[in-house]
Enzyme design. Sequence first.
Site, PDB file in Angstrom:
ATOM      1  N   THR A 124      47.648  27.221 -75.930  1.00 25.25           N
ATOM      2  CA  THR A 124      46.788  26.098 -76.302  1.00 25.25           C
ATOM      3  C   THR A 124      45.570  26.566 -77.105  1.00 25.25           C
ATOM      4  O   THR A 124      45.113  27.706 -76.938  1.00 25.25           O
ATOM      5  CB  THR A 124      46.308  25.382 -75.020  1.00 25.25           C
ATOM      6  N   ASP A 125      45.022  25.655 -77.908  1.00 22.78           N
ATOM      7  CA  ASP A 125      43.785  25.979 -78.640  1.00 22.78           C
ATOM      8  C   ASP A 125      42.605  26.197 -77.688  1.00 22.78           C
ATOM      9  O   ASP A 125      41.577  26.753 -78.080  1.00 22.78           O
ATOM     10  CB  ASP A 125      43.448  24.888 -79.678  1.00 22.78           C
ATOM     11  N   GLU A 126      42.753  25.739 -76.420  1.00 20.63           N
ATOM     12  CA  GLU A 126      41.636  25.874 -75.474  1.00 20.63           C
ATOM     13  C   GLU A 126      41.316  27.329 -75.156  1.00 20.63           C
ATOM     14  O   GLU A 126      40.226  27.629 -74.661  1.00 20.63           O
ATOM     15  CB  GLU A 126      41.931  25.111 -74.181  1.00 20.63           C
ATOM     16  N   TYR A 149      41.472  25.855 -66.265  1.00 19.00           N
ATOM     17  CA  TYR A 149      42.753  25.696 -66.979  1.00 19.00           C
ATOM     18  C   TYR A 149      42.842  26.657 -68.150  1.00 19.00           C
ATOM     19  O   TYR A 149      43.805  27.423 -68.290  1.00 19.00           O
ATOM     20  CB  TYR A 149      42.912  24.247 -67.466  1.00 19.00           C
ATOM     21  N   LYS A 153      45.394  29.894 -68.927  1.00 15.72           N
ATOM     22  CA  LYS A 153      46.263  29.977 -70.119  1.00 15.72           C
ATOM     23  C   LYS A 153      45.952  31.255 -70.907  1.00 15.72           C
ATOM     24  O   LYS A 153      46.861  31.902 -71.444  1.00 15.72           O
ATOM     25  CB  LYS A 153      46.085  28.741 -71.002  1.00 15.72           C
TER      26      LYS A 153
HETATM   27  P1  NAD Z   1      52.776  18.327 -68.528  1.00 15.02           P
HETATM   28  O1  NAD Z   1      51.732  18.442 -67.484  1.00 15.02           O
HETATM   29  O2  NAD Z   1      53.131  16.997 -69.078  1.00 15.02           O
HETATM   30  O3  NAD Z   1      54.141  18.986 -68.007  1.00 15.02           O
HETATM   31  C1  NAD Z   1      54.172  20.197 -67.313  1.00 15.02           C
HETATM   32  C2  NAD Z   1      55.578  20.379 -66.767  1.00 15.02           C
HETATM   33  O4  NAD Z   1      55.642  21.639 -66.067  1.00 15.02           O
HETATM   34  C3  NAD Z   1      55.974  19.299 -65.773  1.00 15.02           C
HETATM   35  O5  NAD Z   1      57.302  18.896 -66.005  1.00 15.02           O
HETATM   36  C4  NAD Z   1      55.848  20.007 -64.416  1.00 15.02           C
HETATM   37  O6  NAD Z   1      56.672  19.467 -63.416  1.00 15.02           O
HETATM   38  C5  NAD Z   1      56.245  21.426 -64.795  1.00 15.02           C
HETATM   39  N1  NAD Z   1      55.718  22.435 -63.864  1.00 15.02           N
HETATM   40  C6  NAD Z   1      54.436  22.544 -63.404  1.00 15.02           C
HETATM   41  N2  NAD Z   1      54.336  23.591 -62.569  1.00 15.02           N
HETATM   42  C7  NAD Z   1      55.569  24.175 -62.509  1.00 15.02           C
HETATM   43  C8  NAD Z   1      56.100  25.292 -61.836  1.00 15.02           C
HETATM   44  N3  NAD Z   1      55.335  26.055 -61.028  1.00 15.02           N
HETATM   45  N4  NAD Z   1      57.411  25.604 -62.009  1.00 15.02           N
HETATM   46  C9  NAD Z   1      58.191  24.835 -62.808  1.00 15.02           C
HETATM   47  N5  NAD Z   1      57.749  23.757 -63.472  1.00 15.02           N
HETATM   48  C10 NAD Z   1      56.450  23.423 -63.331  1.00 15.02           C
HETATM   49  O7  NAD Z   1      52.319  19.328 -69.671  1.00 15.02           O
HETATM   50  P2  NAD Z   1      52.431  19.226 -71.260  1.00 15.02           P
HETATM   51  O8  NAD Z   1      51.280  18.481 -71.763  1.00 15.02           O
HETATM   52  O9  NAD Z   1      53.808  18.832 -71.609  1.00 15.02           O
HETATM   53  O10 NAD Z   1      52.187  20.765 -71.631  1.00 15.02           O
HETATM   54  C11 NAD Z   1      53.284  21.654 -71.759  1.00 15.02           C
HETATM   55  C12 NAD Z   1      52.759  23.020 -72.179  1.00 15.02           C
HETATM   56  O11 NAD Z   1      52.064  22.902 -73.414  1.00 15.02           O
HETATM   57  C13 NAD Z   1      51.765  23.630 -71.199  1.00 15.02           C
HETATM   58  O12 NAD Z   1      51.993  25.020 -71.138  1.00 15.02           O
HETATM   59  C14 NAD Z   1      50.399  23.328 -71.818  1.00 15.02           C
HETATM   60  O13 NAD Z   1      49.451  24.291 -71.440  1.00 15.02           O
HETATM   61  C15 NAD Z   1      50.746  23.418 -73.282  1.00 15.02           C
HETATM   62  N6  NAD Z   1      49.907  22.610 -74.193  1.00 15.02           N
HETATM   63  C16 NAD Z   1      49.694  21.288 -73.956  1.00 15.02           C
HETATM   64  C17 NAD Z   1      48.974  20.527 -74.885  1.00 15.02           C
HETATM   65  C18 NAD Z   1      48.719  19.047 -74.693  1.00 15.02           C
HETATM   66  O14 NAD Z   1      47.947  18.465 -75.459  1.00 15.02           O
HETATM   67  N7  NAD Z   1      49.332  18.383 -73.746  1.00 15.02           N
HETATM   68  C19 NAD Z   1      48.461  21.137 -76.030  1.00 15.02           C
HETATM   69  C20 NAD Z   1      48.690  22.501 -76.233  1.00 15.02           C
HETATM   70  C21 NAD Z   1      49.439  23.221 -75.308  1.00 15.02           C
HETATM   71  O1  DAU Z   2      43.603  21.133 -76.704  1.00 20.77           O
HETATM   72  C1  DAU Z   2      44.853  21.285 -76.064  1.00 20.77           C
HETATM   73  C2  DAU Z   2      44.717  20.777 -74.667  1.00 20.77           C
HETATM   74  O2  DAU Z   2      44.616  19.365 -74.767  1.00 20.77           O
HETATM   75  C3  DAU Z   2      45.885  21.156 -73.761  1.00 20.77           C
HETATM   76  O3  DAU Z   2      45.926  22.548 -73.640  1.00 20.77           O
HETATM   77  C4  DAU Z   2      45.709  20.512 -72.401  1.00 20.77           C
HETATM   78  O4  DAU Z   2      46.847  20.765 -71.605  1.00 20.77           O
HETATM   79  C5  DAU Z   2      45.545  19.012 -72.564  1.00 20.77           C
HETATM   80  O5  DAU Z   2      45.258  18.429 -71.321  1.00 20.77           O
HETATM   81  C6  DAU Z   2      44.433  18.704 -73.544  1.00 20.77           C
HETATM   82  O6  DAU Z   2      43.140  19.056 -72.999  1.00 20.77           O
HETATM   83  P1  DAU Z   2      41.834  18.161 -73.266  1.00 20.77           P
HETATM   84  O7  DAU Z   2      40.876  18.373 -72.176  1.00 20.77           O
HETATM   85  O8  DAU Z   2      41.327  18.353 -74.645  1.00 20.77           O
HETATM   86  O9  DAU Z   2      42.528  16.725 -73.233  1.00 20.77           O
HETATM   87  P2  DAU Z   2      42.186  15.373 -72.449  1.00 20.77           P
HETATM   88  O10 DAU Z   2      43.220  14.403 -72.891  1.00 20.77           O
HETATM   89  O11 DAU Z   2      41.955  15.569 -71.011  1.00 20.77           O
HETATM   90  O12 DAU Z   2      40.785  14.991 -73.128  1.00 20.77           O
HETATM   91  C7  DAU Z   2      40.663  14.823 -74.533  1.00 20.77           C
HETATM   92  C8  DAU Z   2      39.194  14.597 -74.834  1.00 20.77           C
HETATM   93  O13 DAU Z   2      38.795  13.338 -74.261  1.00 20.77           O
HETATM   94  C9  DAU Z   2      38.282  15.645 -74.232  1.00 20.77           C
HETATM   95  O14 DAU Z   2      37.178  15.863 -75.101  1.00 20.77           O
HETATM   96  C10 DAU Z   2      37.774  14.988 -72.947  1.00 20.77           C
HETATM   97  C11 DAU Z   2      37.743  13.517 -73.319  1.00 20.77           C
HETATM   98  N1  DAU Z   2      37.991  12.592 -72.202  1.00 20.77           N
HETATM   99  C12 DAU Z   2      39.110  12.797 -71.440  1.00 20.77           C
HETATM  100  C13 DAU Z   2      39.377  11.963 -70.370  1.00 20.77           C
HETATM  101  C14 DAU Z   2      40.610  12.173 -69.524  1.00 20.77           C
HETATM  102  C15 DAU Z   2      37.116  11.559 -71.946  1.00 20.77           C
HETATM  103  O15 DAU Z   2      36.107  11.375 -72.667  1.00 20.77           O
HETATM  104  N2  DAU Z   2      37.372  10.734 -70.884  1.00 20.77           N
HETATM  105  C16 DAU Z   2      38.457  10.896 -70.076  1.00 20.77           C
HETATM  106  O16 DAU Z   2      38.621  10.109 -69.125  1.00 20.77           O
END
Ligand code: NAD
Ligand code: DAU
Length: 342
Positions: A124-126, A149, A153
């Site tokens: 992730t970019d985080e 988190y 990562k």
């Molecule tokens: P999500 O939370 O929607 O899904 C996570 C999945 O992993 C779920 O199906 C969950 O059941 C499974 N899981 C959790 N713990 C587990 C374990 N111990 N063993 C097996 N399975 C397990 O997440 P997402 O948003 O689809 O993210 C997927 C990946 O992409 C993650 O690695 C996250 O860090 C990364 N990522 C997410 C975002 C985003 O914006 N959502 C952005 C960049 C990177």
């Molecule tokens: O940047 C990639 C990441 O994006 C992934 O690695 C993470 O798994 C994913 O959860 C996401 O993280 P963020 O914290 O950026 O996403 P979130 O959707 O939780 O929040 C997006 C932005 O909105 C962030 O600046 C926080 C803000 N926010 C979020 C929530 C849930 C609010 O202002 N109010 C809220 O209730």
Amino acid sequence: MKNILVTGGCGFIGSNFVRYWLSEHDSNIVILDKLTYAGRRENLQDLWQDPRLTLVVGDIVDQELVRRTCRDHHVDLIVNFAAETHVDQSILGPLVFTDTNVRGTHVLLEVARELGLRLHHISTDEVYGHIPDGHQSVETDPLSPRSPYAASKAAADQLVQAYHITYGMPVTITRGANNVGPYQYPEKAVPLFSTNAILGEPIPVYGDGLQMRDYAHVHDHCTGIEAALLHGRPGEVYNVGTGREMTNLEMVDIVLATLGKGRDLVRHVTDRPGHDRRYSMNVDKLRALGWHPRFDPREAVAEAARWYAENRAWWEPIRSGEFRAYYDRQYAERLAGAGQDA
Ligand code: NAD
Ligand code: DAU
């Protein structure tokens, strides 16, 4: 890439990736997923009849299960999506983030090393932390995570890179920006704000709402991972995003305009502790592999909001279940002391 183990394939990005990959490639996929609250079988409801797809319910921390699954299914590639992924949940209860994101990734690396498999890790970019104005993160930048988190990562990224350096293992990493699109669990901002707006409920914006994110369509993340798998070099990291950011308030305005709702729903609530102000990535390295994003971030957010309007049957059962307890814990006090937008 004949037989792929996709961990976390029932989550948001994993399920979109499985759907995309099976539509484009003749591979067999075995999903290993613990089915946490974020992992949902129904995300792939239309695909369970496909003989190329198998689900194993289990934990990536379970080394014997991972080994057996890889052997039984003749796996040649592991793509690791499995993770605890919500920053706010990592603030409320961080230890499970270390278990899954760090130890789980380490177990996958050990099994891949033992069986001679390739591993692609989804990061992730985080991991770059807060990015000051005028800079875009490049893959060689130092990691500076600021939430439990992001720290978990970053630790996983470094283990993956260490296995390449120490053991010469064929690993690759992609670092994705904030994804939006179908099947995103409604604790994340875009699906939360969309579903709240549809229900006429307040939209809790943390702080001033001027934090900046690159809201990229999940389709473009999937094609970015595909590009890294097909053309990426072992040991390399590739950023995946659009390279363009917007403020959270701009994102909220797109959601509200798409759903025909007004700014009166917006509430400014107590900020997230340690909230990263800005993420921004340079994606030239992935573009050099021939990849380019199809969606502009504004279109990506609008399309996501429309999907939630058109797919209430997917999210209504989630919102009325265990989600409610989390929502109250996270927002009840915040909303009670909230300020409305001007
Ligand atoms: P999500 O939370 O929607 O899904 C996570 C999945 O992993 C779920 O199906 C969950 O059941 C499974 N899981 C959790 N713990 C587990 C374990 N111990 N063993 C097996 N399975 C397990 O997440 P997402 O948003 O689809 O993210 C997927 C990946 O992409 C993650 O690695 C996250 O860090 C990364 N990522 C997410 C975002 C985003 O914006 N959502 C952005 C960049 C990177
Ligand atoms: O940047 C990639 C990441 O994006 C992934 O690695 C993470 O798994 C994913 O959860 C996401 O993280 P963020 O914290 O950026 O996403 P979130 O959707 O939780 O929040 C997006 C932005 O909105 C962030 O600046 C926080 C803000 N926010 C979020 C929530 C849930 C609010 O202002 N109010 C809220 O209730």
